[in-house]
Design a protein around this motif. Structure first.
Motif, short mmCIF file in Angstrom:
data_model
loop_
_atom_site.label_atom_id
_atom_site.label_comp_id
_atom_site.label_asym_id
_atom_site.label_seq_id
_atom_site.Cartn_x
_atom_site.Cartn_y
_atom_site.Cartn_z
N SER A 1 0.84 -1.21 0.00
CA SER A 1 0.00 0.00 0.00
C SER A 1 0.87 1.25 0.00
O SER A 1 0.65 2.19 0.77
CB SER A 1 -0.92 -0.01 1.22
OG SER A 1 -1.75 -1.14 1.22
N LEU A 2 1.84 1.26 -0.87
CA LEU A 2 2.79 2.37 -0.91
C LEU A 2 2.13 3.68 -1.31
O LEU A 2 1.19 3.70 -2.12
CB LEU A 2 3.94 2.04 -1.85
CG LEU A 2 4.97 1.08 -1.26
CD1 LEU A 2 5.79 0.42 -2.36
CD2 LEU A 2 5.88 1.81 -0.29
N LYS A 3 2.63 4.75 -0.72
CA LYS A 3 2.11 6.08 -0.96
C LYS A 3 3.22 6.96 -1.51
O LYS A 3 4.41 6.70 -1.25
CB LYS A 3 1.61 6.69 0.35
CG LYS A 3 0.57 5.86 1.08
CD LYS A 3 0.23 6.49 2.43
CE LYS A 3 -0.79 5.65 3.19
NZ LYS A 3 -1.12 6.26 4.51
N PRO A 4 2.88 8.02 -2.22
CA PRO A 4 3.93 8.92 -2.72
C PRO A 4 4.83 9.44 -1.60
O PRO A 4 6.03 9.65 -1.83
CB PRO A 4 3.12 10.04 -3.37
CG PRO A 4 1.88 9.37 -3.84
CD PRO A 4 1.55 8.37 -2.76
N GLU A 5 4.29 9.63 -0.42
CA GLU A 5 5.10 10.13 0.69
C GLU A 5 6.10 9.11 1.22
O GLU A 5 6.92 9.43 2.09
CB GLU A 5 4.22 10.66 1.83
CG GLU A 5 3.15 9.70 2.29
CD GLU A 5 1.80 10.00 1.65
OE1 GLU A 5 1.76 10.25 0.43
OE2 GLU A 5 0.79 9.96 2.39
N ASP A 6 6.03 7.88 0.72
CA ASP A 6 7.04 6.88 1.06
C ASP A 6 8.30 7.02 0.21
O ASP A 6 9.30 6.33 0.45
CB ASP A 6 6.49 5.46 0.90
CG ASP A 6 5.37 5.15 1.88
OD1 ASP A 6 4.37 4.53 1.45
OD2 ASP A 6 5.50 5.51 3.06
N THR A 7 8.25 7.88 -0.78
CA THR A 7 9.40 8.10 -1.66
C THR A 7 10.59 8.61 -0.86
O THR A 7 10.49 9.59 -0.13
CB THR A 7 9.05 9.10 -2.76
OG1 THR A 7 8.02 8.53 -3.59
CG2 THR A 7 10.27 9.42 -3.61
N ALA A 8 11.70 7.91 -0.98
CA ALA A 8 12.91 8.26 -0.21
C ALA A 8 14.02 7.30 -0.60
O ALA A 8 13.79 6.31 -1.29
CB ALA A 8 12.65 8.16 1.29
N VAL A 9 15.22 7.61 -0.13
CA VAL A 9 16.31 6.64 -0.17
C VAL A 9 16.21 5.83 1.11
O VAL A 9 16.16 6.40 2.21
CB VAL A 9 17.68 7.32 -0.28
CG1 VAL A 9 18.79 6.27 -0.26
CG2 VAL A 9 17.76 8.15 -1.56
N TYR A 10 16.18 4.53 0.98
CA TYR A 10 16.06 3.64 2.12
C TYR A 10 17.44 3.05 2.44
O TYR A 10 18.11 2.52 1.57
CB TYR A 10 15.05 2.53 1.83
CG TYR A 10 13.63 3.01 1.91
CD1 TYR A 10 13.12 3.90 0.97
CD2 TYR A 10 12.79 2.59 2.94
CE1 TYR A 10 11.82 4.37 1.06
CE2 TYR A 10 11.48 3.05 3.04
CZ TYR A 10 11.00 3.94 2.10
OH TYR A 10 9.71 4.40 2.19
N TYR A 11 17.80 3.14 3.71
CA TYR A 11 19.10 2.67 4.17
C TYR A 11 18.93 1.51 5.15
O TYR A 11 18.12 1.59 6.08
CB TYR A 11 19.85 3.79 4.88
CG TYR A 11 20.22 4.96 4.00
CD1 TYR A 11 19.38 6.05 3.87
CD2 TYR A 11 21.43 4.95 3.28
CE1 TYR A 11 19.72 7.13 3.06
CE2 TYR A 11 21.77 6.03 2.48
CZ TYR A 11 20.91 7.11 2.37
OH TYR A 11 21.25 8.17 1.57
N CYS A 12 19.72 0.51 4.95
CA CYS A 12 19.78 -0.60 5.88
C CYS A 12 20.76 -0.26 7.01
O CYS A 12 21.80 0.38 6.76
CB CYS A 12 20.26 -1.85 5.13
SG CYS A 12 20.53 -3.30 6.15
N ASN A 13 20.44 -0.70 8.19
CA ASN A 13 21.29 -0.44 9.35
C ASN A 13 21.42 -1.72 10.17
O ASN A 13 20.46 -2.48 10.31
CB ASN A 13 20.69 0.67 10.21
CG ASN A 13 21.34 0.80 11.56
OD1 ASN A 13 20.84 0.31 12.57
ND2 ASN A 13 22.48 1.47 11.60
#
Length: 121
Positions: free
Chosen positions: A84-96
């Motif tokens: 259920s992805l939303k436009p506001e989920d747009t980002a660079v995702y980093y694993c930690n």
């Protein structure tokens, strides 16, 4: 040398799904918690989800009920199933990962290189 390698980002329409993966490799003695953060343009990096070595999870309020974090301890790999992805989920995702590398006396934070997730409206 320890590395976190991410995969699975990309472009998806709103309402769609993506699955991110992150594998920790190298001389690792123990992996404690693993997680995903994200950073949108002009924004601070924020925690998305985290999972302990025992499987306890916590999520940002904005993703609860839509994202699921899991891990495979045998593979030192963490996953993020995003639905259920939303436009506001747009980002660079980093694993930690907070882990104890062989030859060190303390645990340290390690980061992946980041993977872009873009959700179109």
């Amino acid at each position: 040398q320890v590395q976190l390698v991410e995969s699975g980002g990309g472009l998806v329409q709103a309402g769609g799904s993506l699955r991110l993966s992150c594998a920790a490799s190298g001389s690792i003695f123990r992996v404690n918690h693993m997680g995903w953060y994200r950073q949108a343009p002009g924004q601070q990096r924020e925690l998305v989800a985290r999972v302990t070595s025992g499987g306890t999870t916590n999520y940002a309020d904005s993703v609860k009920g839509r994202f699921t974090i899991s891990r495979d301890n045998a593979k030192n790999t963490v996953y993020l199933q995003m639905s259920s992805l939303k436009p506001e989920d747009t980002a660079v995702y980093y694993c930690n990962a907070d882990l104890w590398a062989v030859g060190t006396s303390l645990t340290n934070d390690y980061w992946g290189q980041g993977t872009q997730v873009t959700v179109s409206s």
